[in-house]
Design a protein around this motif. Structure first.
Motif, short mmCIF file in Angstrom:
data_model
loop_
_atom_site.label_atom_id
_atom_site.label_comp_id
_atom_site.label_asym_id
_atom_site.label_seq_id
_atom_site.Cartn_x
_atom_site.Cartn_y
_atom_site.Cartn_z
N MET A 141 21.25 -49.12 73.26
CA MET A 141 21.87 -49.39 71.96
C MET A 141 21.47 -48.36 70.91
SD MET A 141 20.03 -52.81 70.52
CE MET A 141 19.86 -52.98 68.80
N PHE A 142 20.25 -47.78 71.07
CA PHE A 142 19.82 -46.82 70.05
C PHE A 142 20.30 -45.39 70.32
CE2 PHE A 142 16.67 -50.23 69.52
CZ PHE A 142 17.07 -50.61 68.27
N SER A 143 21.18 -45.26 71.33
CA SER A 143 21.75 -43.95 71.58
C SER A 143 22.70 -43.59 70.44
CB SER A 143 22.47 -43.92 72.92
OG SER A 143 23.38 -44.98 72.96
N PHE A 144 23.13 -44.59 69.70
CA PHE A 144 24.00 -44.32 68.56
C PHE A 144 23.16 -44.23 67.28
CE2 PHE A 144 27.65 -44.99 71.07
CZ PHE A 144 27.47 -46.11 71.86
N PHE A 189 24.12 -44.45 64.28
CA PHE A 189 24.47 -45.48 63.28
C PHE A 189 23.74 -46.79 63.54
CE2 PHE A 189 27.67 -46.57 66.48
CZ PHE A 189 27.76 -47.96 66.38
N MET A 190 23.39 -47.02 64.84
CA MET A 190 22.66 -48.26 65.15
C MET A 190 21.22 -48.17 64.62
SD MET A 190 24.61 -50.42 66.49
CE MET A 190 23.75 -51.64 67.44
N ILE A 191 20.63 -46.98 64.73
CA ILE A 191 19.27 -46.79 64.21
C ILE A 191 19.29 -46.95 62.69
CG2 ILE A 191 17.34 -45.16 63.98
CD1 ILE A 191 18.34 -43.95 66.68
N HIS A 192 20.29 -46.32 62.08
CA HIS A 192 20.45 -46.45 60.62
C HIS A 192 20.60 -47.92 60.24
CE1 HIS A 192 22.02 -42.09 59.96
NE2 HIS A 192 20.74 -42.15 60.19
N ALA A 193 21.42 -48.63 61.01
CA ALA A 193 21.68 -50.04 60.70
C ALA A 193 20.41 -50.87 60.80
CB ALA A 193 22.74 -50.58 61.66
N LEU A 194 19.63 -50.60 61.85
CA LEU A 194 18.38 -51.36 62.04
C LEU A 194 17.41 -51.09 60.89
CD1 LEU A 194 16.72 -53.25 63.85
CD2 LEU A 194 15.82 -51.23 65.00
N ILE A 195 17.23 -49.80 60.58
CA ILE A 195 16.32 -49.46 59.47
C ILE A 195 16.84 -50.07 58.17
CG2 ILE A 195 15.30 -47.57 58.12
CD1 ILE A 195 15.60 -45.81 60.66
N GLY A 196 18.17 -49.99 57.97
CA GLY A 196 18.78 -50.55 56.77
C GLY A 196 18.53 -52.05 56.65
N ALA A 197 18.70 -52.76 57.75
CA ALA A 197 18.51 -54.23 57.74
C ALA A 197 17.06 -54.58 57.41
CB ALA A 197 18.90 -54.81 59.09
N VAL A 198 16.12 -53.84 57.98
CA VAL A 198 14.70 -54.12 57.75
C VAL A 198 14.34 -53.81 56.29
CG1 VAL A 198 12.36 -53.34 58.30
CG2 VAL A 198 13.98 -53.81 60.14
N LEU A 199 14.78 -52.64 55.79
CA LEU A 199 14.45 -52.26 54.40
C LEU A 199 15.09 -53.22 53.40
CD1 LEU A 199 14.69 -48.35 54.49
CD2 LEU A 199 12.62 -49.73 54.26
N LEU A 248 26.34 -51.97 59.72
CA LEU A 248 26.62 -50.87 60.66
C LEU A 248 27.21 -49.63 59.96
CD1 LEU A 248 28.13 -52.93 63.63
CD2 LEU A 248 25.79 -52.14 63.35
N LEU A 249 27.60 -49.82 58.69
CA LEU A 249 28.20 -48.70 57.95
C LEU A 249 27.17 -47.98 57.05
CD1 LEU A 249 31.63 -50.22 56.82
CD2 LEU A 249 31.16 -48.76 58.78
N VAL A 250 25.90 -48.38 57.17
CA VAL A 250 24.87 -47.79 56.31
C VAL A 250 24.67 -46.32 56.67
CG1 VAL A 250 22.40 -47.84 55.77
CG2 VAL A 250 23.68 -49.95 55.88
N THR A 251 24.68 -45.48 55.66
CA THR A 251 24.53 -44.03 55.89
C THR A 251 23.08 -43.61 55.69
OG1 THR A 251 24.94 -43.54 53.59
CG2 THR A 251 26.88 -43.61 55.04
N ARG A 252 22.79 -42.36 56.05
CA ARG A 252 21.43 -41.84 55.91
C ARG A 252 21.00 -41.86 54.43
NH1 ARG A 252 18.22 -38.05 58.91
NH2 ARG A 252 19.86 -37.83 60.44
N SER A 253 21.91 -41.46 53.53
CA SER A 253 21.54 -41.43 52.11
C SER A 253 21.28 -42.84 51.57
CB SER A 253 22.61 -40.72 51.28
OG SER A 253 23.72 -41.55 51.13
#
Lengths: 265, 242
Positions: free
Chosen positions: A1-4, A6-16, A122-127
């Motif tokens: 799942m973390f090959s994407f 956007f999924m890593i971004h989403a996970l970090i976004g959800a936690v933050l 899932l739409l959370v960007t790096r910025s």
């Protein structure tokens, strides 16, 4: 799942997102302004509409609008002794009305109500992750540095002023940061999750501990664990992420509630 | 010294205080008496800066009240302090509140602060309850915690709004004895009270208020005529057996 990515971004976004809001949650709950989260999210609707029609940056425009309204609510409640709940309701209705009028006359724009209500992590960007990170750090610094002032402001604002505790500045920063937390989390979390994050981790924590500082730490832990758990469950079962996180937090609350009852807490 | 000149206060068109002129000297034990709705709490809330002044002026130690309040605070015991019984604060946390205003923004309480707050809690007889959550205290215990908070503020002025309201009768006597000790140690005490018997024992100056300031005199001059003027009805002073 973390090959994407956007999924890593989403996970970090959800936690933050969970961490940021949970730090404020005990104060919001104790001040009985948990509806403030929902109200400011709705007030953001007018900010979004104004930003769209004027062509200014959506996040910045909404942020400034919501912050100004948050300050106005706080000022009216304090200076003119208006009940905070009534003042919030007035601004909520007015902002929704303005938002709807603007959206209806702006014919080229179709507003996505579902994403406004539930967000889409899932739409959370790096910025946006950078913004969420900055916000989480600001929240932690604010609550740590002004702990005493926040404690007594929450306990009894009027008495805090009598004893010359400098709560005015701290309250203004509190309202501004609360507004910033709501606006910045709105895209990823949506109104429902923002409101849930501002209540559930704190009420669950207060079922387990009776010290404010412990409750803040515990609320943050509950929010992070719920975000991680909700994220994985939603991925495994193909469910909406934000809604799944809310369900996990609600389950934590019910478990803590039963635990507290059992121990006579 | 507190000097009140030409103080008027109206609320929703109704006059609460009319042309109050009053000078309270340092180290007095002042009692404010009057019927319900006489404006007693309004008067002290104006002195405390909790209400915005409409007409008149208040000077404290020769300094305009607003200016004085920037650098000083009063020790204040409200009649009722509304609080959330589920609020996660201990008696010690509430007593420490009296010190928080004297600290710089963002400062933390140290061992000295905690020792001062503990001493005040001991003084008011609730030292053993320091670590109890406020939601688990009785009304009287909570009131004593609030008095400890007022004491710890280290203000030369201690202002109390009907301190006897949530105390049982034996506790009132010991409470006023404590106030007398504080008065003797140099503090100016200003208290609203309905208990004329206890006031005549302890107070050195009496303020009779019923929107107007009818008289202010030494307590031994409390007589039926004055009471009638203040309360608007005949009253008998009944000796209570404490």
């Amino acid at each position: 799942m973390f090959s994407f990515t956007f999924m890593i971004h989403a996970l970090i976004g959800a936690v933050l997102s969970g961490l940021s809001l949970a730090i404020f949650a005990p104060f919001v709950t104790l001040r009985r302004i948990s509806y403030m989260g929902e109200a400011l999210s709705h007030i953001a609707f007018a900010g979004i509409a104004i930003s769209i029609i004027t062509g200014i940056n959506l996040t910045l425009g909404t942020l400034v609008f919501v912050m100004l309204i948050a300050l106005a609510i706080s000022w009216l409640a304090r200076k003119h002794k208006l009940q905070e709940a009534n003042t919030i309701s007035i601004f909520l209705s007015l902002s929704m009305a303005i938002g709807i009028i603007i959206i209806s006359i702006s014919k080229n724009y179709s507003f996505d109500l579902a994403s406004y209500l539930f967000g889409n992590v899932l739409l959370v960007t790096r910025s946006e992750i950078v913004w969420l990170g900055i916000l989480a750090v600001l929240n932690i610094l604010f609550v740590t540095f002004f702990y005493n002032e926040l404690f007594y402001l929450t306990y009894n604002a009027e008495m805090a002023r009598v004893f010359r505790i400098r709560t005015s500045l701290v309250n203004r920063i509190f309202m501004l940061l609360l507004a910033a937390n709501i606006v910045i989390n709105l895209k990823s979390a949506g109104i429902i999750l923002v409101t849930a994050q501002l209540i559930l981790p704190a009420v669950a924590a207060f079922n387990l501990v009776h010290k404010l500082s412990y409750a803040i730490v515990l609320a943050a832990i509950i929010a992070i664990v719920s975000a991680l758990l909700g994220f994985f469950v939603s991925f495994q079962m193909n469910l909406p992420t934000g809604a799944t996180i809310v369900v996990v937090e609600a389950l934590v609350f019910f478990i803590s509630f039963l635990g507290a009852k059992k121990r006579g807490f | 010294m507190i000097e009140i000149k030409g103080l008027q206060y109206r609320l929703q068109g109704k006059s609460i205080l009319e042309n109050i002129n009053l000078t309270l000297a340092d180290n007095e034990f002042v009692a404010i008496i009057g019927p319900n709705g006489a404006g007693k709490s309004t008067l002290i809330k104006l002195v405390l800066g909790m209400l915005d002044m409409q007409e008149g002026s208040i000077e404290i130690d020769g300094i305009a009240q607003a200016q004085w309040l920037k650098d000083n605070s009063f020790g204040y015991l409200p009649q009722h302090e509304e609080f959330d019984r589920a609020f996660p604060a201990t008696a010690l946390d509430i007593a420490l509140m009296g010190l928080a205003g004297n600290m710089r923004l963002g400062a933390r309480f140290n061992a000295t602060h905690k020792a001062q707050a503990m001493q005040a809690l001991e003084q008011t007889g609730v030292g053993k309850l320091a670590k109890s959550l406020i939601g688990r205290l009785s009304g009287g215990e909570y009131q004593r915690v609030l008095l400890a908070r007022a004491l710890v503020a280290k203000s030369p002025y201690l202002i109390l709004d009907e301190p006897e309201a949530s105390l049982d009768r034996p506790a009132v006597e010991s409470f006023f004895k404590l106030l007398k000790t504080l008065h003797e140690s140099g503090r100016t005490i200003i208290t609203i009270s309905h208990d004329l018997n206890i006031l005549s024992k302890y107070c050195s100056f009496l303020v009779c208020l019923n929107r107007h300031l009818h008289c202010h005199n030494h307590t031994e001059l409390v007589d039926a005529k004055m009471i009638h003027k203040t309360f608007g009805e005949s009253m008998h002073i009944i000796e209570k057996g404490y």
